[in-house]
Design an enzyme around this catalytic site. Structure first.
Site, PDB file in Angstrom:
ATOM      1  N   ASP A  53      -0.217  -3.847   6.302  1.00 35.17           N
ATOM      2  CA  ASP A  53      -0.862  -3.334   7.520  1.00 35.17           C
ATOM      3  C   ASP A  53      -2.322  -3.763   7.598  1.00 35.17           C
ATOM      4  OD1 ASP A  53       1.525  -2.114   8.097  1.00 35.17           O
ATOM      5  OD2 ASP A  53       0.829  -0.066   7.735  1.00 35.17           O
ATOM      6  N   HIS A  60      -7.388  -0.741   5.523  1.00 39.65           N
ATOM      7  CA  HIS A  60      -6.354   0.161   6.052  1.00 39.65           C
ATOM      8  C   HIS A  60      -6.157   1.305   5.056  1.00 39.65           C
ATOM      9  CE1 HIS A  60      -2.675   1.412   8.093  1.00 39.65           C
ATOM     10  NE2 HIS A  60      -2.004   1.287   6.964  1.00 39.65           N
ATOM     11  N   ASP A  91       6.023   4.507   4.978  1.00 38.55           N
ATOM     12  CA  ASP A  91       6.846   3.533   5.712  1.00 38.55           C
ATOM     13  C   ASP A  91       6.854   2.168   5.004  1.00 38.55           C
ATOM     14  OD1 ASP A  91       4.077   3.345   6.608  1.00 38.55           O
ATOM     15  OD2 ASP A  91       4.759   1.981   8.189  1.00 38.55           O
ATOM     16  N   HIS A  92       6.155   2.068   3.860  1.00 36.25           N
ATOM     17  CA  HIS A  92       6.148   0.837   3.067  1.00 36.25           C
ATOM     18  C   HIS A  92       6.737   1.049   1.668  1.00 36.25           C
ATOM     19  CE1 HIS A  92       3.492  -1.321   5.959  1.00 36.25           C
ATOM     20  NE2 HIS A  92       3.333  -0.061   6.321  1.00 36.25           N
ATOM     21  N   HIS A 130       4.644  -4.704  10.824  1.00 35.33           N
ATOM     22  CA  HIS A 130       5.013  -3.987  12.056  1.00 35.33           C
ATOM     23  C   HIS A 130       5.135  -4.937  13.242  1.00 35.33           C
ATOM     24  CE1 HIS A 130       4.543   0.246  10.733  1.00 35.33           C
ATOM     25  NE2 HIS A 130       3.633  -0.257   9.889  1.00 35.33           N
ATOM     26  N   HIS A 136       1.498   3.909   1.874  1.00 29.85           N
ATOM     27  CA  HIS A 136       2.105   4.653   2.986  1.00 29.85           C
ATOM     28  C   HIS A 136       3.639   4.684   2.873  1.00 29.85           C
ATOM     29  CE1 HIS A 136      -1.723   4.125   5.634  1.00 29.85           C
ATOM     30  NE2 HIS A 136      -1.808   5.151   4.807  1.00 29.85           N
ATOM     31  N   HIS A 196       0.845  -1.202   0.000  1.00 32.44           N
ATOM     32  CA  HIS A 196       0.000   0.000   0.000  1.00 32.44           C
ATOM     33  C   HIS A 196       0.873   1.242   0.000  1.00 32.44           C
ATOM     34  CE1 HIS A 196       0.751  -0.557   4.309  1.00 32.44           C
ATOM     35  NE2 HIS A 196       0.278   0.652   4.556  1.00 32.44           N
TER      36      HIS A 196
HETATM   37 FE    FE Z   1       2.777   0.785   8.143  1.00 32.16          FE
HETATM   38 ZN    ZN Z   2       0.151   1.669   6.542  1.00 29.62          ZN
END
Ligand code: FE
Ligand code: ZN
Length: 254
Positions: A128, A111, A57-58, A166, A55, A53
């Site tokens: 996530d 998410h 942090d990915h 995570h 975001h 996805h």
């Molecule tokens: Fe994340």
């Molecule tokens: Zn995320």
């Protein structure tokens, strides 16, 4: 022989590396630096990148990895992510010739609106969506969508290794114990997970059959959980979606 290795990033992210002795496929590289260090240390060549996805942090490390080695990048068809060359959605199958591996794409919105997961038995990379003993926050989807996505993942075989993105397990378990205080398997999981973390070990991957037995978000049909949600929210949920919505809301403020 394919191995899956964790590359820790930021405070609590895991970037996953699927690799043999030569090539690596990287899942959700939020940061390029730790991935490049991992590849160098293990003498691996980057073969492909998979994104679940949008975001940061990915996906934040995609540009840095492509600058080093141009490779195909798979990502969700219904999200716009810089660097994705192969947008995919269910029921796509992707081919990773470097590892002689095919993976199935699953649409798991909730998410984010276009979130996808990658599955090749026994590995599930679910970003996530499904966490060890928890699930992702609903940033873009409805409770109904997220519950449906979780139920889809829950239909995979019990020995599926759940590679979420995570390390949230201990706080997820603490919440789960409030939602289902009499779950004996959950009580034992809490002890095991705490031991792992004390030794500095990841609690991920989890196994899907352990999630069936302990993850409250996969257990919305359990009377005990419906009861706990009713006590906490002060209203009686009418169906599984209502239980899920109230449970997710409760966890947001836990
Ligand atoms: Fe994340
Ligand atoms: Zn995320």
């Amino acid at each position: 022989m394919i191995t899956v290795s964790a590359i820790p990033a930021f405070a609590d992210n895991y970037i996953w590396a699927l690799h043999d002795k030569r090539s690596a496929v990287i899942v959700d590289p939020g940061d390029a630096a730790p991935v490049l260090a991992f590849l160098r240390t293990h003498h691996l060549t980057l073969a492909a990148i998979l994104i679940t996805h949008h975001h940061a942090d990915h996906a934040g490390g995609v540009a840095g990895l492509l600058a080093d080695t141009p490779v195909p990048v798979w990502g969700p068809a219904f999200e716009s992510i810089a660097g994705v060359s192969n947008p995919v959605s269910e029921p796509a199958t992707i081919t990773l010739p470097a590892l002689g591996l095919n993976m199935t794409v699953l649409d798991v919105p909730g998410h984010t609106a276009g979130h996808i997961a990658y599955y090749s038995a026994p590995w599930l990379f679910c970003g996530d969506t499904l966490f060890a003993c928890g699930c992702g926050r609903l940033f873009e989807g409805t409770p109904e969508q997220m519950l449906h996505s979780l139920q889809k993942l829950a239909q995979l075989p019990g020995d599926t290794a759940v590679y979420c993105a995570h390390e949230y397990t201990l706080s997820n378990i603490a919440f789960a114990q409030n939602a289902e205080p009499n779950n004996e398997i959950l009580r034992r999981r809490a002890i095991e997970a705490a031991k792992h973390r004390q030794q500095g070990l990841p609690t991920v991957p989890s196994r899907l059959d352990l999630e069936w037995a302990t993850n409250p978000f996969l257990r919305c049909h359990e009377p005990d959980i419906g009861q706990a949600v009713a006590v906490h929210s002060g209203t009686l949920p009418t169906d599984a979606v209502a239980v899920f919505a109230a449970l997710r809301q409760w966890k947001n403020h836990f």
